[in-house]
Design a protein around this motif. Structure first.
Motif, PDB file in Angstrom:
ATOM      1  N   GLN A 196       0.733  -0.887  -0.100  1.00  0.00           N
ATOM      2  CA  GLN A 196       0.176  -0.255   0.026  1.00  0.00           C
ATOM      3  C   GLN A 196       1.019   1.431   0.280  1.00  0.00           C
ATOM      4  N   GLY A 197       0.508   2.204  -0.419  1.00  0.00           N
ATOM      5  CA  GLY A 197       0.911   3.678  -0.058  1.00  0.00           C
ATOM      6  C   GLY A 197       1.468   3.635  -1.033  1.00  0.00           C
ATOM      7  N   GLU A 198       2.376   4.646  -1.707  1.00  0.00           N
ATOM      8  CA  GLU A 198       3.227   5.010  -2.366  1.00  0.00           C
ATOM      9  C   GLU A 198       3.324   4.419  -3.752  1.00  0.00           C
ATOM     10  N   LEU A 208      -7.085   2.478  -2.932  1.00  0.00           N
ATOM     11  CA  LEU A 208      -6.606   1.967  -1.935  1.00  0.00           C
ATOM     12  C   LEU A 208      -7.741   2.916  -0.839  1.00  0.00           C
ATOM     13  N   ALA A 209      -8.565   3.919  -1.383  1.00  0.00           N
ATOM     14  CA  ALA A 209      -9.722   4.002  -0.570  1.00  0.00           C
ATOM     15  C   ALA A 209     -10.647   3.620  -0.343  1.00  0.00           C
ATOM     16  N   THR A 210     -10.550   2.261  -2.250  1.00  0.00           N
ATOM     17  CA  THR A 210     -12.279   1.032  -1.628  1.00  0.00           C
ATOM     18  C   THR A 210     -11.197   0.389  -1.529  1.00  0.00           C
ATOM     19  N   PHE A 211      -9.976  -0.255  -1.031  1.00  0.00           N
ATOM     20  CA  PHE A 211      -9.891  -0.703  -0.516  1.00  0.00           C
ATOM     21  C   PHE A 211      -9.635  -0.650   1.421  1.00  0.00           C
ATOM     22  N   GLN A 212      -9.782   0.842   2.353  1.00  0.00           N
ATOM     23  CA  GLN A 212      -9.807   0.869   3.166  1.00  0.00           C
ATOM     24  C   GLN A 212     -11.203   0.628   3.050  1.00  0.00           C
ATOM     25  N   GLU A 213     -11.966   1.324   2.462  1.00  0.00           N
ATOM     26  CA  GLU A 213     -13.581   1.007   2.385  1.00  0.00           C
ATOM     27  C   GLU A 213     -13.636  -0.436   2.947  1.00  0.00           C
ATOM     28  N   ALA A 214     -13.578  -1.030   2.271  1.00  0.00           N
ATOM     29  CA  ALA A 214     -13.357  -3.102   3.065  1.00  0.00           C
ATOM     30  C   ALA A 214     -13.624  -3.309   3.510  1.00  0.00           C
ATOM     31  N   LEU A 215     -11.852  -2.792   4.452  1.00  0.00           N
ATOM     32  CA  LEU A 215     -11.647  -3.163   5.207  1.00  0.00           C
ATOM     33  C   LEU A 215     -12.348  -2.433   6.921  1.00  0.00           C
ATOM     34  N   ALA A 216     -13.120  -1.425   6.561  1.00  0.00           N
ATOM     35  CA  ALA A 216     -13.816  -0.900   7.307  1.00  0.00           C
ATOM     36  C   ALA A 216     -15.215  -1.672   7.352  1.00  0.00           C
ATOM     37  N   THR A 217     -15.766  -2.177   6.971  1.00  0.00           N
ATOM     38  CA  THR A 217     -16.577  -3.156   6.987  1.00  0.00           C
ATOM     39  C   THR A 217     -16.317  -4.587   7.041  1.00  0.00           C
ATOM     40  N   SER A 219      -4.781  -7.408   1.141  1.00  0.00           N
ATOM     41  CA  SER A 219      -3.936  -6.050   0.388  1.00  0.00           C
ATOM     42  C   SER A 219      -5.003  -5.860  -0.714  1.00  0.00           C
ATOM     43  N   PRO A 220      -5.080  -5.096  -1.368  1.00  0.00           N
ATOM     44  CA  PRO A 220      -5.227  -4.807  -2.852  1.00  0.00           C
ATOM     45  C   PRO A 220      -5.106  -5.709  -3.447  1.00  0.00           C
ATOM     46  N   THR A 221      -5.469  -6.571  -4.283  1.00  0.00           N
ATOM     47  CA  THR A 221      -4.837  -7.317  -5.331  1.00  0.00           C
ATOM     48  C   THR A 221      -4.207  -6.971  -6.472  1.00  0.00           C
ATOM     49  N   ALA A 222      -4.610  -5.485  -6.892  1.00  0.00           N
ATOM     50  CA  ALA A 222      -3.559  -4.779  -8.193  1.00  0.00           C
ATOM     51  C   ALA A 222      -3.888  -3.530  -7.984  1.00  0.00           C
ATOM     52  N   PRO A 223      -2.162  -2.633  -8.013  1.00  0.00           N
ATOM     53  CA  PRO A 223      -2.336  -1.338  -7.439  1.00  0.00           C
ATOM     54  C   PRO A 223      -3.187  -0.279  -8.063  1.00  0.00           C
ATOM     55  N   THR A 224      -3.500  -0.992  -9.424  1.00  0.00           N
ATOM     56  CA  THR A 224      -4.163  -0.082 -10.562  1.00  0.00           C
ATOM     57  C   THR A 224      -5.981  -0.469  -9.901  1.00  0.00           C
ATOM     58  N   THR A 225      -6.846  -0.302 -11.125  1.00  0.00           N
ATOM     59  CA  THR A 225      -8.181  -0.553 -11.672  1.00  0.00           C
ATOM     60  C   THR A 225      -7.597  -0.645 -13.476  1.00  0.00           C
ATOM     61  N   ALA A 226      -8.816  -1.428 -13.891  1.00  0.00           N
ATOM     62  CA  ALA A 226      -8.013  -2.046 -15.280  1.00  0.00           C
ATOM     63  C   ALA A 226      -7.446  -0.690 -16.320  1.00  0.00           C
ATOM     64  N   LEU A 227      -6.560  -1.049 -16.560  1.00  0.00           N
ATOM     65  CA  LEU A 227      -6.003  -0.396 -17.852  1.00  0.00           C
ATOM     66  C   LEU A 227      -6.633  -0.464 -19.332  1.00  0.00           C
ATOM     67  N   LYS A 228      -6.558   0.809 -19.588  1.00  0.00           N
ATOM     68  CA  LYS A 228      -6.560   1.173 -20.958  1.00  0.00           C
ATOM     69  C   LYS A 228      -5.980   0.633 -21.979  1.00  0.00           C
ATOM     70  N   PHE A 229      -6.552  -0.280 -22.398  1.00  0.00           N
ATOM     71  CA  PHE A 229      -6.082  -0.500 -24.476  1.00  0.00           C
ATOM     72  C   PHE A 229      -4.797   0.926 -25.176  1.00  0.00           C
ATOM     73  N   ASP A 286       1.903  -6.085 -10.705  1.00  0.00           N
ATOM     74  CA  ASP A 286       2.482  -7.736 -10.395  1.00  0.00           C
ATOM     75  C   ASP A 286       2.845  -7.467  -8.592  1.00  0.00           C
ATOM     76  N   VAL A 287       2.585  -6.342  -8.339  1.00  0.00           N
ATOM     77  CA  VAL A 287       3.733  -6.750  -7.282  1.00  0.00           C
ATOM     78  C   VAL A 287       2.733  -7.200  -5.919  1.00  0.00           C
ATOM     79  N   ALA A 288       1.489  -7.330  -5.955  1.00  0.00           N
ATOM     80  CA  ALA A 288       0.812  -8.061  -4.496  1.00  0.00           C
ATOM     81  C   ALA A 288       0.476  -9.313  -4.884  1.00  0.00           C
ATOM     82  N   THR A 289       0.769  -9.824  -6.353  1.00  0.00           N
ATOM     83  CA  THR A 289       0.310 -11.187  -6.346  1.00  0.00           C
ATOM     84  C   THR A 289       1.434 -11.725  -6.205  1.00  0.00           C
TER      85      THR A 289
END
Length: 505
Positions: free
Chosen positions: A275-277, A284-293, A411-421, A436-439
């Protein structure tokens, strides 16, 4: 019941409907084939659609059910397989020109298991060539699009498998995960993807990339559906020398119990290094919301420190290409696969091999072969491959310590959402590997991992990753289903319920 209602049911619901006689497997399979015909021009999940054989299997299951035969609980529920899984008499390409017309003379064990369970095969799904890539843009047979937004990638390398599930073309699918190739596309498409414990699902007949890292795993729309498919795939296989002798747990019951029992008393260890930089703020915000849930549902949240993860990515990108270089050396134009003859100069085994590999392999495959061959070369083996294996041991030890204070690591599964083509081709390949850093750590350690939908950021799904100790896949399903239930209670429905309706091309 309409075709749309059938295709949007979960696999567990479909199995119950078949058992109750609400519809036949033939009707169910045809509904999915009709869905494929409608959206496939937009999604392109498949390399090969096997409509005829799927309907034959469905008809056989219907006849057996009518005769009162004892059937597998999921008999008649259709499935897709990543086109890395060998299938007798059905083309298996690995997404590569090298195997464009290869028809295997044998079945992979995981395919045989789904056939024995009576699951009709809808087709073979698209992938990055030889599973090398994170976007499915490296397929020799065109791009697969993300059903949430066709301008974005579905992830990879199991992008076709994930997209087939997210687009309601199939209730669940078989993928492979070498460094996150099931979990990352699951995150990008709002589905559930599981990488089982290494050795708990047979790799026999699955085209190899990196043998000590590859693992077959399920993709589905719910944790329970993933559990059901995993239960079919798992088990000891004498044809796989790395296959574990363990009995197959009741993953489905664990998921169903976990959904009811919830998260009270469960310890979730948030990995400090993941997480972080460099991580997208929305992710990260969505992940933190899921953690709070999860915390509101009774889970205890703790932070864990895994210092060796700082080196895991580097170690992986030495081990993986080294093993890939070794595995892909068999594609020489002599025994099977593409054969190209040189257009100038003498025709020898060496010049034919050079011409065949130049024509058959794509740019990313060539890049990884070169990197792996260099790492294994005389004078560099100990410095690179040997050192990477030492880091692998450190990663395993860090995980073992972390599991002493947490039931699962998250952790979040990936640092970003789906990339553009096209976003990948504009990036430095080495920079892209950071996605791939988290997986990757789970594959280095051989432990099981799951990605499930945490929510949506800027209209695209965000994945929530859970990791468990080796041989504790059942723990993933119990806690994963509890988290899924808590998240669904909060938002009122599954993430997939919010998927935009595809525009049919």
């Amino acid at each position: 019941m309409s075709n749309t209602e059938l295709t949007k049911r979960t696999a567990v619901e479909l199995a119950a409907g078949l058992a109750a006689g609400e519809y036949s497997s033939t009707e169910l399979t045809q509904a999915h084939l009709d869905r494929i015909a409608a959206v496939e021009p937009t999604v392109h999940s498949f390399i090969t659609v096997t409509a005829e054989s799927a309907l034959e299997t469905a008809a056989r299951v219907d006849q057996q059910r009518a005769a009162g035969a004892e059937l597998h609980p999921f008999a008649g529920v259709p499935v897709t397989h990543k086109d890395l899984v060998s299938t007798t008499g059905i083309k298996t390409t690995a997404g590569s020109k090298m195997l464009e017309n290869w028809v295997p003379p044998y079945d992979a064990t995981v395919f045989k298991k789904t056939q024995e369970a009576g699951l009709p095969l809808l087709g073979k799904t698209n992938l990055d060539e030889f599973a090398m890539g994170s976007t499915t843009e490296h397929s020799a047979f065109g791009n697969t699009t993300n059903p949430w937004n066709p301008g974005h990638v579905p992830g990879g390398s199991s992008g076709g498998a994930a997209a087939s599930v997210a687009a309601f073309e199939a209730p669940f699918s078989v993928g492979t995960d070498t460094g996150g190739s099931v979990r990352q596309p699951a995150a990008f498409t709002g589905t559930v993807g599981v990488k089982p414990t290494y050795g708990s699902v047979s790799r026999y007949g699955v085209i190899a990339m990196a043998s000590s890292l590859d693992q077959v795993g399920p993709l589905a729309r719910t944790v329970a559906d993933a559990a059901a498919l995993h239960q079919i795939l798992a088990g000891h296989d004498p044809f796989d020398s790395t296959s574990l002798p363990d009995a197959v747990p009741d993953f489905l019951s664990a998921a169903q119990t976990g959904a009811t029992a919830g998260l009270k008393g469960k310890k979730l260890g948030v990995i400090k290094q993941l997480q972080g930089e460099g991580w997208d703020a929305g992710v990260l915000a969505t992940f933190q919301e899921a953690l709070a849930t999860a915390e509101a549902a009774g889970a205890e949240i703790v932070e864990v420190d895994l210092p060796s993860l700082s080196y895991a990515l580097d170690a992986y990108y030495l081990i993986m290409p080294s093993e890939a270089s070794s595995n892909l050396s068999r594609y020489d134009g002599v025994r099977f696969g593409l054969r190209e003859l040189p257009t100038d100069g003498p025709v020898t085994a060496e010049t034919m091999m050079k011409a065949s590999r130049a024509a058959g392999f794509g740019a990313e495959v060539k890049r990884r072969i070169i990197l792996g061959t260099y790492a294994l070369s005389a004078g560099y083996y100990d410095a690179y491959y040997g050192s990477a294996q030492k880091v692998r041991t450190l990663v395993q030890r860090d995980f073992a310590r972390a599991f002493e204070v947490a039931d699962v690591l998250v952790s979040p599964t990936a640092p970003t959402t789906a990339l553009k083509f096209g976003q990948e081709t504009e990036a430095d390949p080495m920079a892209l590997y950071l996605g791939d850093v988290a997986t990757i750590p789970a594959n280095l350690a051989g432990i099981p991992g799951m990605s499930l939908p945490a929510g949506v950021s800027d209209g695209l799904p965000v994945g929530f990753q859970l990791l468990a100790p080796a041989r504790e896949d059942i723990r993933l399903y119990g806690i994963g289903a509890g988290l899924e239930a808590a998240l669904d209670d909060k938002r009122g429905s599954t993430v997939l319920a919010g998927i935009p309706e595809l525009t049919v091309a």
